[in-house]
Scaffold this motif. Sequence first.
Motif, PDB file in Angstrom:
ATOM      1  N   LEU A 146      10.801   8.284  -7.020  1.00 15.44           N
ATOM      2  CA  LEU A 146       9.587   7.777  -6.380  1.00 15.44           C
ATOM      3  C   LEU A 146       8.986   6.608  -7.146  1.00 15.44           C
ATOM      4  N   THR A 147       8.899   6.725  -8.466  1.00 18.25           N
ATOM      5  CA  THR A 147       8.254   5.663  -9.243  1.00 18.25           C
ATOM      6  C   THR A 147       9.104   4.397  -9.294  1.00 18.25           C
ATOM      7  N   ILE A 148      10.401   4.558  -9.484  1.00 19.35           N
ATOM      8  CA  ILE A 148      11.273   3.381  -9.540  1.00 19.35           C
ATOM      9  C   ILE A 148      11.354   2.712  -8.172  1.00 19.35           C
ATOM     10  N   THR A 149      11.485   3.503  -7.122  1.00 20.42           N
ATOM     11  CA  THR A 149      11.485   2.942  -5.769  1.00 20.42           C
ATOM     12  C   THR A 149      10.143   2.301  -5.466  1.00 20.42           C
ATOM     13  N   GLY A 150       9.059   2.945  -5.872  1.00 16.29           N
ATOM     14  CA  GLY A 150       7.722   2.425  -5.601  1.00 16.29           C
ATOM     15  C   GLY A 150       7.485   1.057  -6.208  1.00 16.29           C
ATOM     16  N   CYS A 151       7.808   0.909  -7.506  1.00 15.84           N
ATOM     17  CA  CYS A 151       7.522  -0.382  -8.150  1.00 15.84           C
ATOM     18  C   CYS A 151       8.525  -1.463  -7.758  1.00 15.84           C
TER      19      CYS A 151
ATOM     20  N   ILE B 222       0.835  -1.205   0.000  1.00 14.79           N
ATOM     21  CA  ILE B 222       0.000   0.000   0.000  1.00 14.79           C
ATOM     22  C   ILE B 222       0.871   1.256   0.000  1.00 14.79           C
ATOM     23  N   PHE B 223       1.891   1.275   0.849  1.00 10.24           N
ATOM     24  CA  PHE B 223       2.763   2.450   0.943  1.00 10.24           C
ATOM     25  C   PHE B 223       3.490   2.713  -0.380  1.00 10.24           C
ATOM     26  N   PHE B 224       4.060   1.665  -0.971  1.00  8.47           N
ATOM     27  CA  PHE B 224       4.870   1.887  -2.168  1.00  8.47           C
ATOM     28  C   PHE B 224       4.033   2.104  -3.430  1.00  8.47           C
ATOM     29  N   THR B 225       2.829   1.535  -3.483  1.00 11.51           N
ATOM     30  CA  THR B 225       1.970   1.880  -4.627  1.00 11.51           C
ATOM     31  C   THR B 225       1.524   3.339  -4.520  1.00 11.51           C
ATOM     32  N   PHE B 226       1.389   3.827  -3.282  1.00  8.23           N
ATOM     33  CA  PHE B 226       1.093   5.253  -3.106  1.00  8.23           C
ATOM     34  C   PHE B 226       2.272   6.106  -3.569  1.00  8.23           C
TER      35      PHE B 226
ATOM     36  N   ALA C 173      -5.629   2.204  -8.462  1.00  7.17           N
ATOM     37  CA  ALA C 173      -6.448   0.994  -8.375  1.00  7.17           C
ATOM     38  C   ALA C 173      -5.734  -0.119  -7.614  1.00  7.17           C
ATOM     39  N   SER C 174      -4.427  -0.289  -7.866  1.00  8.57           N
ATOM     40  CA  SER C 174      -3.691  -1.355  -7.182  1.00  8.57           C
ATOM     41  C   SER C 174      -3.550  -1.069  -5.693  1.00  8.57           C
ATOM     42  N   CYS C 175      -3.446   0.197  -5.323  1.00  2.11           N
ATOM     43  CA  CYS C 175      -3.379   0.572  -3.908  1.00  2.11           C
ATOM     44  C   CYS C 175      -4.688   0.203  -3.203  1.00  2.11           C
ATOM     45  N   VAL C 176      -5.810   0.460  -3.858  1.00  2.00           N
ATOM     46  CA  VAL C 176      -7.114   0.123  -3.298  1.00  2.00           C
ATOM     47  C   VAL C 176      -7.268  -1.387  -3.163  1.00  2.00           C
ATOM     48  N   LEU C 177      -6.873  -2.142  -4.190  1.00  2.00           N
ATOM     49  CA  LEU C 177      -6.992  -3.599  -4.155  1.00  2.00           C
ATOM     50  C   LEU C 177      -6.127  -4.207  -3.058  1.00  2.00           C
ATOM     51  N   ALA C 178      -4.947  -3.651  -2.849  1.00  2.00           N
ATOM     52  CA  ALA C 178      -4.078  -4.144  -1.769  1.00  2.00           C
ATOM     53  C   ALA C 178      -4.757  -3.938  -0.412  1.00  2.00           C
ATOM     54  N   CYS C 179      -5.441  -2.809  -0.251  1.00  2.00           N
ATOM     55  CA  CYS C 179      -6.181  -2.561   1.003  1.00  2.00           C
ATOM     56  C   CYS C 179      -7.300  -3.578   1.184  1.00  2.00           C
ATOM     57  N   VAL C 180      -8.023  -3.867   0.108  1.00  2.00           N
ATOM     58  CA  VAL C 180      -9.128  -4.830   0.170  1.00  2.00           C
ATOM     59  C   VAL C 180      -8.599  -6.227   0.511  1.00  2.00           C
ATOM     60  N   ASN C 181      -7.482  -6.632  -0.118  1.00  2.00           N
ATOM     61  CA  ASN C 181      -6.905  -7.951   0.142  1.00  2.00           C
ATOM     62  C   ASN C 181      -6.436  -8.075   1.588  1.00  2.00           C
ATOM     63  N   LEU C 182      -5.851  -7.010   2.115  1.00  2.00           N
ATOM     64  CA  LEU C 182      -5.397  -7.008   3.503  1.00  2.00           C
ATOM     65  C   LEU C 182      -6.582  -7.202   4.454  1.00  2.00           C
ATOM     66  N   ALA C 183      -7.672  -6.501   4.179  1.00  2.00           N
ATOM     67  CA  ALA C 183      -8.864  -6.632   5.018  1.00  2.00           C
ATOM     68  C   ALA C 183      -9.454  -8.040   4.913  1.00  2.00           C
ATOM     69  N   TYR C 184      -9.439  -8.604   3.712  1.00  2.00           N
ATOM     70  CA  TYR C 184      -9.974  -9.959   3.501  1.00  2.00           C
ATOM     71  C   TYR C 184      -9.173 -10.998   4.282  1.00  2.00           C
ATOM     72  N   LEU C 185      -7.841 -10.939   4.215  1.00  2.00           N
ATOM     73  CA  LEU C 185      -6.995 -11.911   4.915  1.00  2.00           C
ATOM     74  C   LEU C 185      -7.135 -11.766   6.434  1.00  2.00           C
ATOM     75  N   TRP C 186      -7.249 -10.531   6.903  1.00  2.88           N
ATOM     76  CA  TRP C 186      -7.433 -10.308   8.341  1.00  2.88           C
ATOM     77  C   TRP C 186      -8.734 -10.959   8.805  1.00  2.88           C
ATOM     78  N   ARG C 187      -9.788 -10.802   8.017  1.00  2.00           N
ATOM     79  CA  ARG C 187     -11.077 -11.397   8.372  1.00  2.00           C
ATOM     80  C   ARG C 187     -11.000 -12.930   8.335  1.00  2.00           C
ATOM     81  N   GLN C 188     -10.313 -13.491   7.329  1.00  2.99           N
ATOM     82  CA  GLN C 188     -10.174 -14.936   7.234  1.00  2.99           C
ATOM     83  C   GLN C 188      -9.424 -15.504   8.431  1.00  2.99           C
ATOM     84  N   ASN C 189      -8.385 -14.814   8.867  1.00  4.96           N
ATOM     85  CA  ASN C 189      -7.644 -15.268  10.052  1.00  4.96           C
ATOM     86  C   ASN C 189      -8.527 -15.267  11.297  1.00  4.96           C
ATOM     87  N   ARG C 190      -9.392 -14.267  11.402  1.00  3.98           N
ATOM     88  CA  ARG C 190     -10.300 -14.202  12.545  1.00  3.98           C
ATOM     89  C   ARG C 190     -11.305 -15.363  12.508  1.00  3.98           C
ATOM     90  N   LEU C 191     -11.819 -15.680  11.314  1.00  2.00           N
ATOM     91  CA  LEU C 191     -12.750 -16.795  11.169  1.00  2.00           C
ATOM     92  C   LEU C 191     -12.063 -18.134  11.462  1.00  2.00           C
TER      93      LEU C 191
END
Length: 490
Positions: free
Chosen positions: A374-379, A346-350, A444-462
Amino acid sequence: MGDLTLHGSVSPDSLKEVDQFDGQEMSAAEKARLEQIVWRKLDRWVLPIATIFYLLSFLDRSNIANARVAGMQTSLKMSNYQYSIALTMTYVPYIAAEFPSNLLLKYVGPRWMLPTMVTIWGLVATMQGVVKTYSGLLACRFFLGLMEGGLFPGLVLYLSFFYPRERLQIRVATFFASASLSGAFSGLLAAAITNIDGKGGRPGWAWIFILEGIFTFLFGFTCFFILPNSPATATFFSTKERHYVLARLKEDGAVSSDDKSDNFSWIEVLRCFKSLHVLMLTPVLFVLGVTLYGLAYFEPTIVAGLGYTGNKAQLMSAPPFVVAFVVSMITAVIADRYNCRGFMIIFFTFCNVVGFAMFYAAKSNHVRYGSLFLTITGCYCSAPPAITWVTNNSAPHVRRATSVAIAFIMTNAGGILATWLMGSLSPAPNYTKATLTNLIMSIASCVLACVNLAYLWRQNRLKAERRQLMTQADEPEGMGDESAWFVYKL
Protein backbone atom coordinates in the motif's frame (compact mmCIF):
# COMPACT_ATOMS: atom_id res chain seq x y z
CA MET A 1 15.72 24.01 -28.12
CA GLY A 2 15.06 27.46 -29.48
CA ASP A 3 12.59 26.12 -32.05
CA LEU A 4 9.95 25.56 -29.39
CA THR A 5 8.26 28.27 -27.40
CA LEU A 6 5.77 27.67 -24.67
CA HIS A 7 2.96 29.72 -23.21
CA GLY A 8 -0.51 29.35 -21.80
CA SER A 9 -2.77 31.25 -24.18
CA VAL A 10 -4.15 29.79 -27.38
CA SER A 11 -4.20 31.91 -30.51
CA PRO A 12 -7.52 31.72 -32.40
CA ASP A 13 -5.58 31.00 -35.58
CA SER A 14 -3.85 28.03 -33.97
CA LEU A 15 -7.17 26.23 -33.64
CA LYS A 16 -7.39 26.11 -37.44
CA GLU A 17 -3.87 24.80 -38.01
CA VAL A 18 -4.70 21.28 -36.87
CA ASP A 19 -7.30 21.02 -39.63
CA GLN A 20 -5.23 22.38 -42.50
CA PHE A 21 -1.75 22.43 -44.01
CA ASP A 22 -0.56 24.82 -46.73
CA GLY A 23 -4.06 26.34 -46.76
CA GLN A 24 -5.76 23.04 -47.62
CA GLU A 25 -8.41 21.53 -45.38
CA MET A 26 -7.52 18.14 -43.94
CA SER A 27 -10.21 15.47 -43.88
CA ALA A 28 -11.35 13.91 -40.60
CA ALA A 29 -9.93 10.57 -41.73
CA GLU A 30 -6.53 12.09 -42.47
CA LYS A 31 -6.56 13.90 -39.14
CA ALA A 32 -7.42 10.66 -37.29
CA ARG A 33 -4.66 8.81 -39.16
CA LEU A 34 -2.06 11.43 -38.24
CA GLU A 35 -3.30 11.47 -34.65
CA GLN A 36 -2.45 7.78 -34.36
CA ILE A 37 0.84 7.91 -36.24
CA VAL A 38 2.56 10.89 -34.59
CA TRP A 39 2.06 9.89 -30.95
CA ARG A 40 2.98 6.30 -31.74
CA LYS A 41 6.22 7.50 -33.31
CA LEU A 42 7.03 9.65 -30.30
CA ASP A 43 6.26 6.72 -28.02
CA ARG A 44 8.75 4.63 -29.99
CA TRP A 45 11.55 7.18 -30.28
CA VAL A 46 11.30 9.53 -27.31
CA LEU A 47 9.51 7.76 -24.46
CA PRO A 48 11.72 4.62 -24.22
CA ILE A 49 14.85 6.76 -23.92
CA ALA A 50 13.28 8.94 -21.21
CA THR A 51 12.13 5.81 -19.39
CA ILE A 52 15.54 4.14 -19.44
CA PHE A 53 17.22 7.41 -18.39
CA TYR A 54 15.08 7.63 -15.29
CA LEU A 55 15.27 3.91 -14.52
CA LEU A 56 19.07 4.15 -14.57
CA SER A 57 18.96 7.34 -12.50
CA PHE A 58 16.90 5.76 -9.76
CA LEU A 59 18.83 2.49 -9.97
CA ASP A 60 22.23 4.17 -9.61
CA ARG A 61 20.99 6.38 -6.78
CA SER A 62 19.13 3.75 -4.75
CA ASN A 63 21.25 0.63 -5.31
CA ILE A 64 23.27 1.74 -2.28
CA ALA A 65 20.43 0.16 -0.27
CA ASN A 66 21.12 -3.22 -1.92
CA ALA A 67 24.86 -2.74 -1.48
CA ARG A 68 24.25 -2.08 2.21
CA VAL A 69 22.38 -5.36 2.63
CA ALA A 70 25.18 -7.09 0.66
CA GLY A 71 27.83 -5.94 3.15
CA MET A 72 28.97 -2.45 2.10
CA GLN A 73 28.33 -0.89 5.52
CA THR A 74 30.41 -3.52 7.30
CA SER A 75 33.18 -3.45 4.68
CA LEU A 76 33.59 0.35 4.87
CA LYS A 77 33.13 0.34 8.67
CA MET A 78 30.16 2.73 8.51
CA SER A 79 27.72 3.45 11.32
CA ASN A 80 23.99 4.04 10.68
CA TYR A 81 24.67 7.75 11.20
CA GLN A 82 27.39 7.71 8.52
CA TYR A 83 25.06 5.85 6.13
CA SER A 84 22.51 8.66 6.54
CA ILE A 85 25.27 11.22 5.89
CA ALA A 86 26.18 9.40 2.65
CA LEU A 87 22.55 9.54 1.49
CA THR A 88 22.23 13.21 2.43
CA MET A 89 25.45 13.98 0.56
CA THR A 90 23.66 12.92 -2.64
CA TYR A 91 20.74 15.27 -2.18
CA VAL A 92 22.49 18.56 -1.42
CA PRO A 93 24.04 18.98 -4.92
CA TYR A 94 21.04 17.16 -6.42
CA ILE A 95 18.69 19.90 -5.21
CA ALA A 96 21.14 22.70 -6.10
CA ALA A 97 21.37 21.49 -9.71
CA GLU A 98 17.64 21.26 -10.44
CA PHE A 99 16.68 24.89 -10.96
CA PRO A 100 19.61 26.08 -13.14
CA SER A 101 19.64 22.89 -15.22
CA ASN A 102 15.92 23.24 -16.00
CA LEU A 103 16.41 26.80 -17.23
CA LEU A 104 19.45 25.78 -19.29
CA LEU A 105 17.79 22.77 -20.92
CA LYS A 106 16.09 24.73 -23.68
CA TYR A 107 19.16 26.80 -24.56
CA VAL A 108 21.78 24.02 -24.45
CA GLY A 109 19.42 21.54 -26.06
CA PRO A 110 18.22 18.25 -24.54
CA ARG A 111 20.06 16.22 -27.19
CA TRP A 112 23.36 17.33 -25.65
CA MET A 113 22.48 18.08 -22.05
CA LEU A 114 20.57 14.92 -21.06
CA PRO A 115 23.04 12.32 -22.46
CA THR A 116 25.96 14.30 -20.99
CA MET A 117 24.47 14.06 -17.50
CA VAL A 118 23.78 10.33 -17.91
CA THR A 119 27.26 9.54 -19.24
CA ILE A 120 29.10 11.39 -16.47
CA TRP A 121 27.04 10.01 -13.61
CA GLY A 122 27.53 6.50 -15.09
CA LEU A 123 31.27 6.97 -14.57
CA VAL A 124 30.73 8.27 -11.04
CA ALA A 125 28.38 5.39 -10.19
CA THR A 126 31.02 2.93 -11.39
CA MET A 127 33.65 4.56 -9.18
CA GLN A 128 31.56 3.72 -6.10
CA GLY A 129 32.57 0.11 -6.67
CA VAL A 130 36.30 0.83 -6.31
CA VAL A 131 36.22 3.01 -3.18
CA LYS A 132 37.93 1.61 -0.12
CA THR A 133 37.08 4.31 2.40
CA TYR A 134 34.01 6.09 3.68
CA SER A 135 35.34 9.46 2.51
CA GLY A 136 35.72 8.06 -1.01
CA LEU A 137 32.09 6.98 -0.96
CA LEU A 138 31.02 10.47 0.17
CA ALA A 139 32.90 12.07 -2.75
CA CYS A 140 31.18 9.73 -5.23
CA ARG A 141 27.74 10.40 -3.75
CA PHE A 142 28.28 14.17 -4.04
CA PHE A 143 29.13 14.07 -7.75
CA LEU A 144 26.42 11.47 -8.41
CA GLY A 145 23.83 13.89 -7.01
CA LEU A 146 25.31 16.83 -8.92
CA MET A 147 25.03 15.03 -12.27
CA GLU A 148 21.63 13.42 -11.64
CA GLY A 149 19.94 16.50 -10.18
CA GLY A 150 18.65 17.97 -13.43
CA LEU A 151 17.44 14.74 -14.99
CA PHE A 152 13.93 14.20 -13.62
CA PRO A 153 12.71 17.82 -13.94
CA GLY A 154 14.50 17.98 -17.29
CA LEU A 155 12.69 14.89 -18.56
CA VAL A 156 9.30 16.22 -17.50
CA LEU A 157 9.99 19.52 -19.25
CA TYR A 158 11.39 17.69 -22.28
CA LEU A 159 8.27 15.55 -22.68
CA SER A 160 6.06 18.64 -22.35
CA PHE A 161 7.77 19.90 -25.54
CA PHE A 162 6.47 16.85 -27.43
CA TYR A 163 3.06 15.94 -25.97
CA PRO A 164 -0.17 17.93 -25.44
CA ARG A 165 -1.27 18.34 -21.84
CA GLU A 166 -3.99 15.69 -22.00
CA ARG A 167 -1.46 13.12 -23.20
CA LEU A 168 1.31 13.97 -20.77
CA GLN A 169 0.61 12.03 -17.56
CA ILE A 170 0.68 8.57 -19.11
CA ARG A 171 4.11 9.44 -20.54
CA VAL A 172 5.38 10.91 -17.25
CA ALA A 173 3.95 7.90 -15.43
CA THR A 174 5.67 5.55 -17.88
CA PHE A 175 9.15 6.85 -17.18
CA PHE A 176 8.44 7.53 -13.50
CA ALA A 177 7.03 4.02 -13.09
CA SER A 178 10.48 2.85 -14.09
CA ALA A 179 11.50 4.04 -10.61
CA SER A 180 9.23 1.42 -9.06
CA LEU A 181 10.42 -1.04 -11.69
CA SER A 182 14.01 -0.23 -10.75
CA GLY A 183 13.12 -0.99 -7.13
CA ALA A 184 12.09 -4.48 -8.17
CA PHE A 185 14.85 -4.86 -10.75
CA SER A 186 17.50 -3.62 -8.33
CA GLY A 187 16.69 -6.31 -5.78
CA LEU A 188 16.67 -9.10 -8.36
CA LEU A 189 19.83 -7.83 -10.05
CA ALA A 190 21.63 -7.38 -6.73
CA ALA A 191 20.75 -10.94 -5.76
CA ALA A 192 22.36 -12.18 -8.99
CA ILE A 193 25.40 -9.89 -8.90
CA THR A 194 26.36 -10.73 -5.32
CA ASN A 195 26.95 -14.31 -6.49
CA ILE A 196 30.20 -13.09 -8.09
CA ASP A 197 31.49 -12.01 -4.69
CA GLY A 198 35.30 -12.05 -4.68
CA LYS A 199 35.81 -11.91 -8.45
CA GLY A 200 38.67 -9.60 -9.36
CA GLY A 201 39.34 -9.07 -5.68
CA ARG A 202 36.10 -7.11 -5.30
CA PRO A 203 33.25 -7.91 -2.89
CA GLY A 204 29.76 -8.55 -4.23
CA TRP A 205 28.46 -5.12 -3.15
CA ALA A 206 31.19 -3.41 -5.21
CA TRP A 207 30.16 -5.32 -8.35
CA ILE A 208 26.61 -3.96 -7.93
CA PHE A 209 27.98 -0.44 -8.44
CA ILE A 210 30.50 -1.36 -11.14
CA LEU A 211 28.26 -3.35 -13.49
CA GLU A 212 25.22 -1.09 -13.19
CA GLY A 213 27.39 2.04 -13.59
CA ILE A 214 29.13 0.76 -16.73
CA PHE A 215 25.78 0.06 -18.38
CA THR A 216 24.60 3.61 -17.58
CA PHE A 217 27.75 5.10 -19.11
CA LEU A 218 27.39 3.10 -22.34
CA PHE A 219 23.69 3.89 -22.73
CA GLY A 220 24.22 7.60 -22.09
CA PHE A 221 26.98 7.76 -24.70
CA THR A 222 24.79 5.99 -27.28
CA CYS A 223 21.97 8.51 -26.79
CA PHE A 224 24.11 11.36 -28.14
CA PHE A 225 23.34 9.86 -31.55
CA ILE A 226 19.65 8.92 -31.17
CA LEU A 227 17.93 11.44 -28.85
CA PRO A 228 15.73 13.91 -30.82
CA ASN A 229 16.04 17.55 -29.82
CA SER A 230 12.43 18.65 -30.51
CA PRO A 231 9.42 17.88 -32.75
CA ALA A 232 10.63 20.50 -35.23
CA THR A 233 13.94 18.66 -35.76
CA ALA A 234 12.84 15.04 -35.25
CA THR A 235 14.06 13.11 -38.31
CA PHE A 236 11.53 10.31 -37.85
CA PHE A 237 8.66 12.70 -38.73
CA SER A 238 7.59 13.50 -42.27
CA THR A 239 6.98 17.19 -43.02
CA LYS A 240 3.22 16.77 -42.64
CA GLU A 241 3.60 14.86 -39.35
CA ARG A 242 5.98 17.50 -37.98
CA HIS A 243 3.56 20.31 -38.85
CA TYR A 244 0.67 18.40 -37.33
CA VAL A 245 2.46 17.87 -34.00
CA LEU A 246 3.46 21.53 -33.77
CA ALA A 247 -0.09 22.62 -34.62
CA ARG A 248 -1.54 20.28 -31.96
CA LEU A 249 0.89 21.63 -29.36
CA LYS A 250 -0.03 25.18 -30.35
CA GLU A 251 -3.73 24.37 -30.08
CA ASP A 252 -3.09 22.95 -26.61
CA GLY A 253 -1.27 26.09 -25.51
CA ALA A 254 2.12 24.38 -25.21
CA VAL A 255 3.78 25.93 -28.26
CA SER A 256 3.68 29.46 -29.59
CA SER A 257 5.23 31.32 -32.48
CA ASP A 258 5.86 34.22 -30.12
CA ASP A 259 9.49 34.01 -29.02
CA LYS A 260 9.04 36.87 -26.54
CA SER A 261 6.95 34.70 -24.23
CA ASP A 262 9.86 32.30 -23.86
CA ASN A 263 12.61 34.77 -23.05
CA PHE A 264 14.04 34.38 -19.57
CA SER A 265 12.45 36.73 -17.07
CA TRP A 266 12.89 36.96 -13.31
CA ILE A 267 9.34 38.28 -13.18
CA GLU A 268 8.07 34.94 -14.54
CA VAL A 269 10.24 33.11 -12.00
CA LEU A 270 8.77 35.18 -9.15
CA ARG A 271 5.23 34.62 -10.41
CA CYS A 272 5.69 30.90 -9.71
CA PHE A 273 6.15 31.68 -6.05
CA LYS A 274 2.85 33.59 -6.13
CA SER A 275 0.90 30.81 -7.88
CA LEU A 276 -1.38 29.27 -5.25
CA HIS A 277 -1.78 26.01 -7.15
CA VAL A 278 2.01 25.55 -7.12
CA LEU A 279 2.39 26.59 -3.48
CA MET A 280 -0.34 24.23 -2.30
CA LEU A 281 1.29 21.29 -4.05
CA THR A 282 4.79 21.92 -2.65
CA PRO A 283 3.99 20.36 0.77
CA VAL A 284 2.35 17.41 -1.01
CA LEU A 285 5.49 16.91 -3.10
CA PHE A 286 7.67 17.21 0.01
CA VAL A 287 5.69 14.42 1.69
CA LEU A 288 5.95 12.29 -1.46
CA GLY A 289 9.71 12.78 -1.34
CA VAL A 290 9.86 11.64 2.28
CA THR A 291 7.82 8.50 1.67
CA LEU A 292 9.14 7.63 -1.79
CA TYR A 293 12.85 8.00 -1.08
CA GLY A 294 12.54 6.60 2.42
CA LEU A 295 11.06 3.39 1.01
CA ALA A 296 13.50 3.34 -1.92
CA TYR A 297 16.56 3.54 0.35
CA PHE A 298 15.31 1.51 3.30
CA GLU A 299 12.80 -1.00 1.91
CA PRO A 300 15.41 -3.80 1.59
CA THR A 301 16.45 -3.09 5.20
CA ILE A 302 12.78 -3.04 6.31
CA VAL A 303 12.21 -6.40 4.61
CA ALA A 304 15.35 -7.80 6.24
CA GLY A 305 13.96 -6.66 9.62
CA LEU A 306 10.80 -8.69 8.98
CA GLY A 307 12.75 -11.94 9.17
CA TYR A 308 14.11 -12.30 5.64
CA THR A 309 17.89 -12.45 5.29
CA GLY A 310 20.57 -12.39 2.60
CA ASN A 311 19.43 -12.97 -0.95
CA LYS A 312 15.90 -13.74 0.22
CA ALA A 313 15.63 -10.17 1.55
CA GLN A 314 16.74 -8.87 -1.87
CA LEU A 315 14.16 -11.03 -3.66
CA MET A 316 11.29 -10.25 -1.26
CA SER A 317 11.91 -6.52 -1.70
CA ALA A 318 10.82 -6.76 -5.36
CA PRO A 319 7.05 -7.64 -5.35
CA PRO A 320 5.73 -4.33 -3.84
CA PHE A 321 7.56 -2.37 -6.54
CA VAL A 322 6.17 -4.60 -9.29
CA VAL A 323 2.62 -3.97 -8.07
CA ALA A 324 3.33 -0.21 -7.89
CA PHE A 325 4.54 -0.26 -11.50
CA VAL A 326 1.43 -2.01 -12.83
CA VAL A 327 -1.01 0.16 -10.86
CA SER A 328 0.81 3.34 -11.86
CA MET A 329 0.46 2.56 -15.57
CA ILE A 330 -3.24 1.68 -15.28
CA THR A 331 -4.17 4.78 -13.28
CA ALA A 332 -2.13 7.07 -15.56
CA VAL A 333 -4.30 6.03 -18.51
CA ILE A 334 -7.41 6.79 -16.45
CA ALA A 335 -6.02 10.17 -15.28
CA ASP A 336 -5.19 11.24 -18.85
CA ARG A 337 -8.50 10.10 -20.28
CA TYR A 338 -10.67 11.72 -17.63
CA ASN A 339 -8.35 14.60 -16.60
CA CYS A 340 -8.49 13.60 -12.94
CA ARG A 341 -4.99 14.30 -11.61
CA GLY A 342 -6.26 15.63 -8.28
CA PHE A 343 -8.52 12.66 -7.57
CA MET A 344 -5.63 10.26 -8.22
CA ILE A 345 -3.40 12.10 -5.74
CA ILE A 346 -6.16 12.06 -3.12
CA PHE A 347 -6.80 8.33 -3.59
CA PHE A 348 -3.15 7.28 -3.43
CA THR A 349 -2.21 9.52 -0.51
CA PHE A 350 -5.10 7.84 1.30
CA CYS A 351 -3.49 4.50 0.42
CA ASN A 352 -0.36 5.81 2.15
CA VAL A 353 -2.40 6.66 5.23
CA VAL A 354 -3.83 3.14 5.41
CA GLY A 355 -0.44 1.50 4.74
CA PHE A 356 1.46 3.44 7.39
CA ALA A 357 -1.35 2.87 9.90
CA MET A 358 -1.11 -0.88 9.24
CA PHE A 359 2.66 -0.92 9.69
CA TYR A 360 2.39 1.05 12.94
CA ALA A 361 -0.44 -0.96 14.51
CA ALA A 362 0.37 -4.49 13.30
CA LYS A 363 2.41 -6.96 15.31
CA SER A 364 2.55 -9.60 12.58
CA ASN A 365 5.49 -9.42 10.17
CA HIS A 366 3.25 -10.73 7.40
CA VAL A 367 0.81 -7.83 7.86
CA ARG A 368 3.69 -5.36 7.96
CA TYR A 369 5.08 -6.80 4.74
CA GLY A 370 1.60 -6.48 3.21
CA SER A 371 1.47 -2.81 4.24
CA LEU A 372 4.46 -2.16 1.98
CA PHE A 373 2.27 -2.89 -1.04
CA LEU A 374 0.00 0.00 0.00
CA THR A 375 2.69 2.52 0.93
CA ILE A 376 4.97 1.84 -2.02
CA THR A 377 2.05 1.83 -4.45
CA GLY A 378 0.64 4.95 -2.80
CA CYS A 379 3.76 7.08 -3.10
CA TYR A 380 4.90 5.79 -6.50
CA CYS A 381 1.43 6.22 -8.03
CA SER A 382 0.69 9.67 -6.58
CA ALA A 383 3.97 11.24 -7.75
CA PRO A 384 3.24 11.17 -11.55
CA PRO A 385 -0.13 12.96 -11.29
CA ALA A 386 1.36 15.49 -8.84
CA ILE A 387 4.26 16.32 -11.16
CA THR A 388 2.00 16.35 -14.22
CA TRP A 389 -0.48 18.60 -12.42
CA VAL A 390 2.25 21.20 -11.85
CA THR A 391 3.46 20.91 -15.45
CA ASN A 392 -0.03 21.05 -17.00
CA ASN A 393 -1.04 24.16 -15.10
CA SER A 394 2.09 26.31 -15.50
CA ALA A 395 2.88 28.54 -18.49
CA PRO A 396 4.77 30.13 -20.28
CA HIS A 397 8.05 28.22 -20.59
CA VAL A 398 10.06 30.00 -17.88
CA ARG A 399 7.18 29.72 -15.42
CA ARG A 400 6.72 26.07 -16.31
CA ALA A 401 10.44 25.31 -15.99
CA THR A 402 10.55 27.09 -12.63
CA SER A 403 7.42 25.35 -11.33
CA VAL A 404 8.77 21.93 -12.30
CA ALA A 405 12.10 22.77 -10.65
CA ILE A 406 10.33 23.89 -7.46
CA ALA A 407 8.36 20.64 -7.46
CA PHE A 408 11.49 18.54 -7.62
CA ILE A 409 13.39 20.66 -5.11
CA MET A 410 10.60 20.00 -2.62
CA THR A 411 10.50 16.30 -3.47
CA ASN A 412 14.21 15.91 -2.96
CA ALA A 413 14.17 18.03 0.19
CA GLY A 414 11.78 15.36 1.43
CA GLY A 415 14.41 12.83 0.43
CA ILE A 416 16.90 14.48 2.80
CA LEU A 417 14.46 14.14 5.69
CA ALA A 418 13.82 10.52 4.72
CA THR A 419 17.52 9.62 4.98
CA TRP A 420 17.49 10.68 8.63
CA LEU A 421 13.94 9.83 9.59
CA MET A 422 14.33 6.18 8.60
CA GLY A 423 18.03 6.12 9.43
CA SER A 424 19.47 7.10 12.77
CA LEU A 425 16.38 8.97 14.10
CA SER A 426 14.02 5.99 13.96
CA PRO A 427 15.73 2.65 14.58
CA ALA A 428 14.80 -0.63 12.89
CA PRO A 429 12.84 -2.83 12.84
CA ASN A 430 9.77 -0.88 14.03
CA TYR A 431 10.64 2.60 12.66
CA THR A 432 8.05 3.99 15.08
CA LYS A 433 8.87 7.71 14.77
CA ALA A 434 9.23 7.46 10.99
CA THR A 435 5.94 5.62 10.58
CA LEU A 436 4.00 8.09 12.74
CA THR A 437 5.57 11.05 10.95
CA ASN A 438 4.76 9.61 7.53
CA LEU A 439 1.21 8.84 8.66
CA ILE A 440 0.55 12.42 9.84
CA MET A 441 2.16 13.98 6.75
CA SER A 442 0.19 11.71 4.41
CA ILE A 443 -3.07 12.85 6.01
CA ALA A 444 -2.00 16.49 5.58
CA SER A 445 -1.04 15.99 1.93
CA CYS A 446 -4.40 14.33 1.21
CA VAL A 447 -6.20 17.37 2.65
CA LEU A 448 -4.03 19.81 0.68
CA ALA A 449 -4.69 17.93 -2.56
CA CYS A 450 -8.44 18.31 -1.89
CA VAL A 451 -8.03 22.05 -1.26
CA ASN A 452 -5.96 22.50 -4.46
CA LEU A 453 -8.56 20.62 -6.50
CA ALA A 454 -11.32 22.87 -5.17
CA TYR A 455 -9.22 25.99 -5.86
CA LEU A 456 -8.52 25.04 -9.51
CA TRP A 457 -12.17 24.15 -10.10
CA ARG A 458 -13.20 27.58 -8.80
CA GLN A 459 -10.56 29.33 -10.94
CA ASN A 460 -11.82 27.58 -14.06
CA ARG A 461 -15.35 28.72 -13.27
CA LEU A 462 -14.17 32.33 -12.83
CA LYS A 463 -12.20 32.15 -16.10
CA ALA A 464 -15.32 30.92 -17.92
CA GLU A 465 -17.21 33.96 -16.65
CA ARG A 466 -14.39 36.28 -17.84
CA ARG A 467 -14.43 34.73 -21.32
CA GLN A 468 -18.11 35.69 -21.67
CA LEU A 469 -17.33 39.34 -20.91
CA MET A 470 -14.29 39.88 -23.13
CA THR A 471 -12.39 38.72 -26.21
CA GLN A 472 -8.87 37.32 -26.20
CA ALA A 473 -7.63 40.50 -27.90
CA ASP A 474 -8.78 42.51 -24.85
CA GLU A 475 -6.55 40.52 -22.53
CA PRO A 476 -3.00 41.78 -21.75
CA GLU A 477 -0.10 39.79 -23.22
CA GLY A 478 2.03 37.49 -21.10
CA MET A 479 -0.75 36.23 -18.82
CA GLY A 480 0.41 32.64 -19.17
CA ASP A 481 -1.61 30.24 -17.02
CA GLU A 482 -3.49 33.22 -15.55
CA SER A 483 -5.14 33.83 -18.93
CA ALA A 484 -8.89 33.36 -19.09
CA TRP A 485 -8.27 31.10 -22.11
CA PHE A 486 -5.92 28.81 -20.16
CA VAL A 487 -8.09 26.12 -18.57
CA TYR A 488 -6.54 24.37 -15.60
CA LYS A 489 -6.41 20.59 -15.60
CA LEU A 490 -8.14 19.07 -12.60
